[in-house]
Motif scaffolding. Structure first.
Motif, PDB file in Angstrom:
ATOM      1  N   PHE A   1     -10.617 -49.464  47.380  1.00 34.18           N
ATOM      2  CA  PHE A   1     -10.584 -49.380  45.918  1.00 34.18           C
ATOM      3  C   PHE A   1      -9.394 -48.560  45.450  1.00 34.18           C
ATOM      4  O   PHE A   1      -9.192 -47.440  45.907  1.00 34.18           O
ATOM      5  CB  PHE A   1     -11.875 -48.737  45.410  1.00 34.18           C
ATOM      6  N   ARG A   2      -8.614 -49.142  44.554  1.00 32.08           N
ATOM      7  CA  ARG A   2      -7.444 -48.427  44.051  1.00 32.08           C
ATOM      8  C   ARG A   2      -7.312 -48.616  42.550  1.00 32.08           C
ATOM      9  O   ARG A   2      -7.371 -49.739  42.066  1.00 32.08           O
ATOM     10  CB  ARG A   2      -6.174 -48.916  44.770  1.00 32.08           C
ATOM     11  N   ARG A   3      -7.108 -47.518  41.868  1.00 28.37           N
ATOM     12  CA  ARG A   3      -7.036 -47.603  40.407  1.00 28.37           C
ATOM     13  C   ARG A   3      -5.732 -48.241  39.941  1.00 28.37           C
ATOM     14  O   ARG A   3      -5.669 -48.810  38.862  1.00 28.37           O
ATOM     15  CB  ARG A   3      -7.195 -46.210  39.797  1.00 28.37           C
ATOM     16  N   GLU A   4      -4.683 -48.102  40.741  1.00 30.14           N
ATOM     17  CA  GLU A   4      -3.372 -48.657  40.367  1.00 30.14           C
ATOM     18  C   GLU A   4      -2.948 -48.157  38.993  1.00 30.14           C
ATOM     19  O   GLU A   4      -2.363 -48.902  38.182  1.00 30.14           O
ATOM     20  CB  GLU A   4      -3.398 -50.198  40.397  1.00 30.14           C
ATOM     21  N   ALA A   5      -3.255 -46.886  38.746  1.00 29.31           N
ATOM     22  CA  ALA A   5      -2.826 -46.281  37.476  1.00 29.31           C
ATOM     23  C   ALA A   5      -1.305 -46.241  37.440  1.00 29.31           C
ATOM     24  O   ALA A   5      -0.645 -46.039  38.451  1.00 29.31           O
ATOM     25  CB  ALA A   5      -3.381 -44.862  37.367  1.00 29.31           C
ATOM     26  N   GLY A   6      -0.757 -46.457  36.271  1.00 24.94           N
ATOM     27  CA  GLY A   6       0.691 -46.389  36.120  1.00 24.94           C
ATOM     28  C   GLY A   6       1.415 -47.630  36.574  1.00 24.94           C
ATOM     29  O   GLY A   6       2.627 -47.629  36.735  1.00 24.94           O
ATOM     30  N   THR A   7       0.657 -48.718  36.789  1.00 26.93           N
ATOM     31  CA  THR A   7       1.321 -49.946  37.221  1.00 26.93           C
ATOM     32  C   THR A   7       1.192 -51.038  36.170  1.00 26.93           C
ATOM     33  O   THR A   7       1.346 -52.216  36.463  1.00 26.93           O
ATOM     34  CB  THR A   7       0.712 -50.482  38.539  1.00 26.93           C
TER      35      THR A   7
END
Length: 430
Positions: free
Chosen positions: A262-268
């Motif tokens: 699980f990865r939020r991938e914030a800032g992408t």
RNA sequence: GGAGAGGUGGCCGAGUGGUCGAAGGCGCACGCUUGGAAAGCGUGUAUACCGGAAACGGUAUCGCAGGUUCAAAUCCUGUCCUCUCCGCCA
């Protein structure tokens, strides 16, 4: 985490390492705090030693002598409290700084700032030359009813996806093929918790740093620390033996974790928004090695786990390249890092599918993962990890590279046993 | 969610205020014994940090945190974890 004594003895090496990685780290501040710490500690321990000595005598003393001893003990206790109060802020700052200390990269790591500066080490296969206009994986899948991004978005938000039908079977086939391959090379398959305590993330050196990229659980069933969803089973598997002193005879440990990630991938935002390249949840088989503290053995393991991953890509009949990740792009903990990138026609370039890291004792020290060597001495282990295979990202390469002019998709031979012997997926029905 | 039991060294297990880093056993290492082995006997066997060239000395650690006390594995409070039973659920 670096050993404080190592920093004390090699300040220039550590300073230079931080510079090469473009990570701010104040070595002088660490040295100053360390000196302060030792000064206070010595005074504190001396006071405590006298206290212990006197305390034992108290029981045998009588009258004035006893009163005198008790008075002295009282003042010693106050003195000790003073030392403790002085030590606390020093330790707090020192610990915080120490957790930020970057592991110096190997001399051979290429200099650079971003992934654009990574250096290609070798290349295998060539990009397919299509005699027709190739479709991207989204079109290939949607046409077959294999992918539903719109409804997935309603269910799980952006960067969600739903695989259906043969895509699910293909995904499982790829994961299972990878798992079988790695298991055949002596890695013990491990199905591990994806919901872990914060200590596992701190221990593997994801924290502090990656909190923004990690999902935090709102209502965990334990309260002693925060609960998080792992971004890779590396976290669980590497932390598996944390706190133990391993017998050198059982090393190296070779584990193959399998888990959702699980990865939020914030800032992408706005990056890789189409398709399955960047998603919040995916499945991965991961290889982890724990061994003795020997840089040469670690290096050999690194080459091994890269070869394992290359063999997976070869089994999937994909063109790929191996790159040496440059100093600025490699992260705080790694001493050396390779990325493997498979050719993805829709990207007209290579896309990262694997990441192999060699940490030396950086993770193991935080995890308190140690072993007893032949001389009976306790030492901190070395750890490494690499992807075996991760889906759905690798589906992009598999589907796009193997599409045919007639609209069919050839199934790589290594996957066929897992798909009932089928050789290809038929063209989509008009 | 409710009720109860328990967390001590590599393992088992004793220990209810000082003589406890911790009995005893198992395991492990070395030695003696033996033709060889087993048994037996003897010795040793935690980790971290600080000081020291070293020998060695000091401090801390009995789930974790805090408290009482001159002194805590032992008393008090909180907390976490494990196990059992009931309920609920996959």
């Amino acid at each position: 985490m670096l050993d404080l004594a190592f920093i004390r003895e090699n300040p220039d090496l550590v300073r230079r390492g931080a510079q090469r990685k473009r990570i701010a780290f104040d070595v002088d501040r660490v040295l100053a705090l360390d000196g302060e710490r030792r000064r206070i500690l010595l005074a504190q321990e001396n006071a405590k030693a006298e206290q212990n000595r006197l305390g034992k005598q108290v029981a045998t003393l009588q009258g004035d002598a006893k009163q005198e001893a008790l008075a002295r003990l009282k003042s010693l206790k106050e003195e000790g409290a003073g030392h403790e109060a002085a030590l606390a802020p020093v330790m707090r700052e020192l610990d915080a700084l120490l957790r930020q200390a970057p592991n110096p990269p190997a001399d051979s790591v290429p200099e650079g700032l971003t992934d654009a500066d990574n250096v290609e080490v070798r290349r295998h296969g060539t990009a397919p030359a299509f005699a027709f206009a190739p479709k991207d994986h989204v079109d290939l899948m949607t046409a077959r009813g294999w992918l539903d991004v719109d409804r997935a978005g309603r269910l799980g938000g952006s960067r969600s996806y739903i695989l259906k039908g043969d895509a699910v079977l293909l995904e499982q086939a790829i994961l299972r093929m990878g798992l079988d391959l790695i298991a055949s090379r002596g890695f013990t398959p491990m199905s591990v918790p994806v919901l872990v305590k914060e200590a596992a993330l701190v221990g593997t050196a994801y924290f502090p740093g990656a909190e923004e990229q990690t999902y935090k659980i709102e209502n965990p069933t334990f309260e002693d620390q925060a609960a998080w969803l792992v971004g890779t089973s590396e976290v669980s598997v590497t932390a598996y033996r944390a706190g133990e002193i391993l017998d050198a005879a059982e090393l190296p440990l070779r584990y193959a974790g399998i888990s959702p990630c699980f990865r939020r991938e914030a800032g992408t935002y706005g990056k890789d928004t189409r398709g399955l390249y960047r998603v919040h949840q995916f499945n991965k088989v991961e290889q982890v090695i724990v061994d003795v503290a020997d840089p040469e053995r670690s290096r050999a393991h690194l080459e091994d786990i890269v070869r394992n991953a290359e063999d997976v890509l070869k089994a999937l009949e994909l063109p790929y390249r191996v790159v040496a990740v440059c100093t600025g792009d490699m992260g705080r903990g790694q001493v050396y890092k390779y990325d493997l990138e498979a050719w993805m026609p829709s990207r007209k370039g290579y896309g990262e599918t694997h990441s192999a890291s060699m940490f030396h004792d950086f993770q193991a020290r935080r995890l308190d993962l140690r072993y007893r060597d032949k001389d009976g001495k306790v030492r901190v282990c070395h750890t490494l990890n690499n992807t075996v295979v991760a889906t759905p990202r690798v589906l992009i390469a598999v589907l796009e590279n193997h599409q045919q002019a007639d609209g069919s998709i050839t199934i790589p031979k290594a996957l066929r046993p897992y798909l009932g012997g089928r050789e290809a997926f038929a063209p989509p029905k008009a």
